[in-house]
Design a protein around this motif. Structure first.
Motif, PDB file in Angstrom:
ATOM      1  N   PHE A   1       3.548  -6.272  -0.268  1.00 36.14           N
ATOM      2  CA  PHE A   1       2.989  -4.925  -0.125  1.00 36.14           C
ATOM      3  C   PHE A   1       3.358  -4.216   1.169  1.00 36.14           C
ATOM      4  CE2 PHE A   1       0.065  -7.174  -3.008  1.00 36.14           C
ATOM      5  CZ  PHE A   1       0.278  -6.387  -4.131  1.00 36.14           C
TER       6      PHE A   1
ATOM      7  N   PRO B   1       8.310  -3.000   0.655  1.00 31.99           N
ATOM      8  CA  PRO B   1       8.302  -1.529   0.618  1.00 31.99           C
ATOM      9  C   PRO B   1       8.977  -0.873   1.816  1.00 31.99           C
ATOM     10  CG  PRO B   1       6.186  -2.356  -0.089  1.00 31.99           C
ATOM     11  CD  PRO B   1       6.961  -3.540   0.392  1.00 31.99           C
TER      12      PRO B   1
ATOM     13  N   GLN C   1      12.547  -1.022   1.181  1.00 34.21           N
ATOM     14  CA  GLN C   1      12.876  -0.093   0.082  1.00 34.21           C
ATOM     15  C   GLN C   1      12.914   1.358   0.554  1.00 34.21           C
ATOM     16  OE1 GLN C   1       9.688  -1.659  -2.504  1.00 34.21           O
ATOM     17  NE2 GLN C   1      11.105  -1.224  -4.191  1.00 34.21           N
TER      18      GLN C   1
ATOM     19  N   PHE D   1      15.680   3.829  -0.576  1.00 40.13           N
ATOM     20  CA  PHE D   1      15.397   5.049  -1.344  1.00 40.13           C
ATOM     21  C   PHE D   1      15.913   6.294  -0.638  1.00 40.13           C
ATOM     22  CE2 PHE D   1      11.411   3.665  -3.966  1.00 40.13           C
ATOM     23  CZ  PHE D   1      12.188   2.686  -4.570  1.00 40.13           C
TER      24      PHE D   1
ATOM     25  N   HIS E   1      10.555   7.642 -14.491  1.00 39.81           N
ATOM     26  CA  HIS E   1      11.143   6.416 -15.002  1.00 39.81           C
ATOM     27  C   HIS E   1      12.148   6.732 -16.092  1.00 39.81           C
ATOM     28  CE1 HIS E   1       8.836   3.658 -12.653  1.00 39.81           C
ATOM     29  NE2 HIS E   1       7.792   4.457 -12.829  1.00 39.81           N
TER      30      HIS E   1
ATOM     31  N   THR F   1     -12.509  10.935   5.568  1.00 40.86           N
ATOM     32  CA  THR F   1     -12.637  11.925   4.492  1.00 40.86           C
ATOM     33  C   THR F   1     -13.929  12.718   4.672  1.00 40.86           C
ATOM     34  OG1 THR F   1     -11.620  10.272   3.066  1.00 40.86           O
ATOM     35  CG2 THR F   1     -12.560  12.210   1.990  1.00 40.86           C
TER      36      THR F   1
ATOM     37  N   GLU G   1      -5.357  12.290   6.929  1.00 46.44           N
ATOM     38  CA  GLU G   1      -6.506  12.833   6.192  1.00 46.44           C
ATOM     39  C   GLU G   1      -7.004  14.167   6.737  1.00 46.44           C
ATOM     40  OE1 GLU G   1      -6.186   9.729   7.132  1.00 46.44           O
ATOM     41  OE2 GLU G   1      -6.647   8.398   5.456  1.00 46.44           O
TER      42      GLU G   1
ATOM     43  N   MET H   1       5.752  14.495   4.109  1.00 45.37           N
ATOM     44  CA  MET H   1       6.317  13.444   3.271  1.00 45.37           C
ATOM     45  C   MET H   1       5.515  13.290   1.982  1.00 45.37           C
ATOM     46  SD  MET H   1       6.206   9.424   3.876  1.00 45.37           S
ATOM     47  CE  MET H   1       4.491   9.558   3.452  1.00 45.37           C
TER      48      MET H   1
ATOM     49  N   PHE I   1       5.061  13.454  -3.593  1.00 42.97           N
ATOM     50  CA  PHE I   1       4.100  13.383  -4.693  1.00 42.97           C
ATOM     51  C   PHE I   1       3.732  14.736  -5.291  1.00 42.97           C
ATOM     52  CE2 PHE I   1       3.495   9.546  -2.110  1.00 42.97           C
ATOM     53  CZ  PHE I   1       3.861   8.608  -3.067  1.00 42.97           C
TER      54      PHE I   1
ATOM     55  N   HIS J   1       2.192   4.979   6.196  1.00 47.21           N
ATOM     56  CA  HIS J   1       2.789   6.089   5.453  1.00 47.21           C
ATOM     57  C   HIS J   1       4.253   5.868   5.135  1.00 47.21           C
ATOM     58  CE1 HIS J   1      -0.702   7.572   7.646  1.00 47.21           C
ATOM     59  NE2 HIS J   1      -0.947   8.217   6.526  1.00 47.21           N
TER      60      HIS J   1
ATOM     61  N   ILE K   1       4.523   4.118   1.534  1.00 45.28           N
ATOM     62  CA  ILE K   1       3.788   4.498   0.315  1.00 45.28           C
ATOM     63  C   ILE K   1       4.664   4.939  -0.847  1.00 45.28           C
ATOM     64  CG2 ILE K   1       1.564   4.983   1.399  1.00 45.28           C
ATOM     65  CD1 ILE K   1       2.263   7.941   1.292  1.00 45.28           C
ATOM     66  N   ILE K   2       5.842   5.500  -0.569  1.00 44.59           N
ATOM     67  CA  ILE K   2       6.672   5.937  -1.698  1.00 44.59           C
ATOM     68  C   ILE K   2       7.158   4.729  -2.512  1.00 44.59           C
ATOM     69  CG2 ILE K   2       8.793   7.143  -2.379  1.00 44.59           C
ATOM     70  CD1 ILE K   2       8.280   9.059  -0.002  1.00 44.59           C
ATOM     71  N   PRO K   3       7.770   3.712  -1.858  1.00 41.38           N
ATOM     72  CA  PRO K   3       8.134   2.513  -2.639  1.00 41.38           C
ATOM     73  C   PRO K   3       6.912   1.816  -3.240  1.00 41.38           C
ATOM     74  CG  PRO K   3       9.241   2.497  -0.520  1.00 41.38           C
ATOM     75  CD  PRO K   3       8.282   3.621  -0.485  1.00 41.38           C
ATOM     76  N   LEU K   4       5.795   1.788  -2.509  1.00 42.40           N
ATOM     77  CA  LEU K   4       4.593   1.144  -3.061  1.00 42.40           C
ATOM     78  C   LEU K   4       4.166   1.817  -4.358  1.00 42.40           C
ATOM     79  CD1 LEU K   4       2.101   0.356  -0.154  1.00 42.40           C
ATOM     80  CD2 LEU K   4       2.967  -1.237  -1.869  1.00 42.40           C
ATOM     81  N   ALA K   5       4.147   3.139  -4.337  1.00 45.57           N
ATOM     82  CA  ALA K   5       3.746   3.879  -5.535  1.00 45.57           C
ATOM     83  C   ALA K   5       4.740   3.608  -6.663  1.00 45.57           C
ATOM     84  CB  ALA K   5       3.670   5.372  -5.230  1.00 45.57           C
ATOM     85  N   PHE K   6       6.026   3.559  -6.291  1.00 45.81           N
ATOM     86  CA  PHE K   6       7.076   3.284  -7.281  1.00 45.81           C
ATOM     87  C   PHE K   6       6.881   1.900  -7.904  1.00 45.81           C
ATOM     88  CE2 PHE K   6      11.238   1.347  -8.146  1.00 45.81           C
ATOM     89  CZ  PHE K   6      11.719   2.221  -9.108  1.00 45.81           C
ATOM     90  N   ASN K   7       6.710   0.890  -7.042  1.00 43.62           N
ATOM     91  CA  ASN K   7       6.573  -0.486  -7.545  1.00 43.62           C
ATOM     92  C   ASN K   7       5.332  -0.637  -8.416  1.00 43.62           C
ATOM     93  OD1 ASN K   7       8.750  -0.916  -5.915  1.00 43.62           O
ATOM     94  ND2 ASN K   7       7.629  -2.047  -4.341  1.00 43.62           N
TER      95      ASN K   7
ATOM     96  N   GLY L   1       3.779   1.615 -10.043  1.00 37.86           N
ATOM     97  CA  GLY L   1       4.009   2.308 -11.307  1.00 37.86           C
ATOM     98  C   GLY L   1       4.907   1.494 -12.231  1.00 37.86           C
TER      99      GLY L   1
ATOM    100  N   VAL M   1      -3.423  -4.462  -2.003  1.00 39.64           N
ATOM    101  CA  VAL M   1      -2.636  -3.562  -1.145  1.00 39.64           C
ATOM    102  C   VAL M   1      -3.398  -3.245   0.136  1.00 39.64           C
ATOM    103  CG1 VAL M   1      -1.498  -1.320  -0.977  1.00 39.64           C
ATOM    104  CG2 VAL M   1      -1.554  -2.497  -3.158  1.00 39.64           C
TER     105      VAL M   1
ATOM    106  N   LEU N   1      -8.580   6.290   2.425  1.00 38.91           N
ATOM    107  CA  LEU N   1      -8.418   7.303   1.385  1.00 38.91           C
ATOM    108  C   LEU N   1      -7.055   7.195   0.706  1.00 38.91           C
ATOM    109  CD1 LEU N   1      -9.220  10.011  -0.089  1.00 38.91           C
ATOM    110  CD2 LEU N   1      -8.076  11.182   1.779  1.00 38.91           C
ATOM    111  N   LEU N   2      -6.020   6.931   1.499  1.00 44.57           N
ATOM    112  CA  LEU N   2      -4.652   7.052   1.009  1.00 44.57           C
ATOM    113  C   LEU N   2      -4.344   6.165  -0.198  1.00 44.57           C
ATOM    114  CD1 LEU N   2      -2.045   8.563   1.714  1.00 44.57           C
ATOM    115  CD2 LEU N   2      -1.379   6.576   3.073  1.00 44.57           C
TER     116      LEU N   2
ATOM    117  N   LEU O   1      -6.118   7.234  -3.369  1.00 43.95           N
ATOM    118  CA  LEU O   1      -5.529   8.504  -3.781  1.00 43.95           C
ATOM    119  C   LEU O   1      -4.238   8.278  -4.572  1.00 43.95           C
ATOM    120  CD1 LEU O   1      -5.942  11.594  -3.152  1.00 43.95           C
ATOM    121  CD2 LEU O   1      -4.368  11.277  -1.261  1.00 43.95           C
ATOM    122  N   LEU O   2      -3.454   7.290  -4.146  1.00 41.04           N
ATOM    123  CA  LEU O   2      -2.165   7.045  -4.780  1.00 41.04           C
ATOM    124  C   LEU O   2      -2.252   6.116  -5.988  1.00 41.04           C
ATOM    125  CD1 LEU O   2       0.007   6.587  -1.591  1.00 41.04           C
ATOM    126  CD2 LEU O   2       0.303   8.366  -3.308  1.00 41.04           C
TER     127      LEU O   2
END
Lengths: 295, 277
Positions: free
Chosen positions: A25, A29, A32, A36, A45, A118, A232, A253, A258, B120, B123-129, B131, B145, B211-212, B215-216
């Protein structure tokens, strides 16, 4: 005993769960992200990723929104340093002789840190609300109605309030760090300083500050890296607005990836954030060391 | 009888401290009093105590706006992360603090290095994986996570502490024929409790307030924790200020109570990364 502490089976058995969690985790990433960032990719996908080399970085370089966010983050960091560290230090100095009731004050100053960010962002959103918000009500009540503003929408005040709210959350953290450092100083030194005629402000700047310099150093690094990770407050209070004036790299970002499905560009920003975070930690460490030698 | 100069200094000191305490506490006071008021009252009379205390806002938030579910999810998330990190972190820390193997110091640095990685940036690869593997909206995955990102800090705190504990008790347990597992659960974990408690405070608050990741990775209301639920509530029922205020109070109350009760531990837990061992 030597054999007990060298048992390879047990070593592996106990390290593997942590390694798996960490690798799956966090480490994979982050690798990656670099990968990416050289692809163009909609995130859908089935739609193949297309290798584009440096293109995402080039387009980032030519993207005014990115430079706006960089400018904002520099301002954010600098102003936060100026607010959080001095106020944190002054409060710690005032509390350090442990006047009656100091525990209450220390608790009060630290308490914003335990709150959900939050919830904090929403509370401040309501305080700064234009019609009937606390701040505008207060200004009206004392006859300064002309000063009322739509604080989070107004281009002159939005970023300032983001920084003030961040300072509201974090200043107590530095008070606590400095308080621990000051009260940890040996009494003899402070007494000797008093005998040499160093009192009041002189004692603080010439004796206390140099002696807790390590904590100041750590705090500067924590403010810098902490602000880089602030998401946040901006995300909830202003969404980066008005017109990108409060956008910071991490929120940019998030929106690029997103909201607009620009995953390649988002990843390129993520790489920049990563490098900035590591780079600034190293630079702060260096700079602070030099200042210490010069002192 | 105080000398006038000293009296003056004391007065200025307390005025200054009181002013900053007021600034620190006011938003919480505001949320609390507003949570008992009607929407009109919140806007017309923001400072005053409510004219009457009614819990309508709380009932509405808890039942209609799912805050009850969110609260339960937050408890599950925070307790799950704290427990997982306590176990996995203590295991790894024990090895890193005591055992001898090639590159052991490098392995320690490798784990602790994670504290420098900004969340931060991942998070893009995390969200990808997540998913890709169809693991979205899954509480267990959210726990994993969220835990992963507190692991480095946990290992940093607990390993440092374990190194400072003398090994003689372990030694005699081994002499008595205890297995590795027995030594770990009966000697090492109980002796490391102060450090584990400090790390747990950090981990619990981190998970409660995050939160993050929700949220994702969470999409249904049945799985949302409070931070995200609060935001969803605010998004949907923007006009229900009283209800939002009640939800805010429900969100901030558990950490505040924990802080007041375990003051030293909480301060230690949150500043642990700042104070070098």
């Amino acid at each position: 005993m030597e054999k007990y502490y060298r048992n390879p089976k047990f070593i592996l058995l106990f390290l593997v769960p942590a390694f798996v969690l960490y690798a799956a985790f966090e480490l994979i990433p982050i690798v990656q992200t670099f990968w990416f960032s050289v692809y163009s990719w909609s995130g859908i996908h089935g739609v193949p990723m297309k290798f584009v080399g440096w293109n995402n970085y080039v387009s980032l370089w030519n993207f005014p929104g990115f430079w706006q966010s960089m400018q904002n983050i520099v301002y954010y960091v600098l102003l936060s340093l100026v607010i959080q560290i001095p106020i944190g230090f002054v409060l710690a100095v005032l509390l350090s002789p442990q006047p009656r009731g100091y525990r209450f004050f220390k608790t009060a100053f630290f308490s914003p840190l335990v709150l959900s960010i939050t919830a904090v962002s929403l509370m401040w959103y309501f305080i700064l609300f234009p019609n009937g918000g606390v701040l505008n009500n207060l200004l009206t009540a004392v006859g300064l109605e002309s000063w009322t503003k739509n604080w989070l929408i107004d281009k002159d005040t939005a970023m300032t309030w983001v920084i003030v709210v961040t300072g509201w959350v974090s200043t107590g953290y530095y008070t606590t760090i400095f308080f621990a450092a000051i009260t940890g100083l040996p009494d003899e030194i402070l007494e000797a300083a008093a005998l040499d005629g160093a009192t009041g402000l002189k004692k603080i700047t010439r004796i206390v500050l140099p002696m807790i310099w390590e904590s100041v150093k750590t705090s500067v690094i924590l403010v810098v890296t902490g602000i880089l990770k602030t998401f946040e407050i901006v995300f909830i209070m202003t969404q980066g607005g008005p017109n990108g004036l409060t956008q910071v790299p991490v929120t940019l970002m998030y929106y690029e990836a997103f909201k607009y499905d620009h995953y390649g560009r988002g990843s390129a920003i993520a790489v920049v954030v990563f490098l900035m975070s590591i780079g600034l930690t190293i630079i702060s460490l260096r700079l602070m060391n030099r200042e210490k030698i010069e002192y | 009888m105080l000398a006038p100069a000293r009296l003056f200094r004391q007065t200025v000191l307390y005025l200054f401290l009181a002013l900053y305490a007021l600034i620190s506490l006011f938003p919480m006071y505001f949320a609390l009093v507003s949570s008992f008021k009607t929407t009109t009252e919140i806007f017309s009379n923001s400072f005053a105590l409510p004219t009457q205390y009614n819990f309508d806002n709380y009932v509405r938030a808890w039942e209609l706006a799912n805050v009850g579910t969110y609260f339960f999810n937050s408890v599950l998330l925070a307790v799950g992360c704290t427990a997982l990190l306590g176990i996995v972190g203590a295991m790894a820390s024990y090895i890193l603090a005591r055992f001898r193997f090639p590159f052991s110091n490098t392995v320690f640095v490798f784990f602790v290095m994670g504290m420098m990685i900004p969340v931060h940036s991942t998070i893009i690869p995390l969200a990808f994986n997540i998913g890709t593997f169809g693991l979205r909206d899954n509480m267990l995955v959210l726990i994993l996570v969220t835990s992963a990102f507190s692991l480095s800090m946990t290992i940093f705190i607990v390993t440092g502490f374990m190194k400072s504990v003398p090994g003689s008790l372990e030694e005699s347990a081994v002499m008595d024929g205890c297995t590795h597992w027995q030594v770990f659960t009966r000697i090492v974990v109980p002796l490391s409790m102060p450090a584990l408690a400090t790390a747990s405070v950090f981990n619990f608050l981190g998970a409660w307030n995050n939160l993050l990741f929700p949220l994702l990775f969470i999409s249904s209301k049945t799985n949302m924790p409070l931070s995200y639920g609060l935001l969803a509530f605010f998004g949907e029922r923007r006009a229900d200020y009283g209800g939002v205020m009640a939800a805010i109070v429900i969100t901030i109350l558990p950490p505040l109570i924990a802080y007041v009760l375990l003051q030293e531990k909480v301060e230690k837990g949150l500043t642990a990364g700042a104070v070098k061992g």
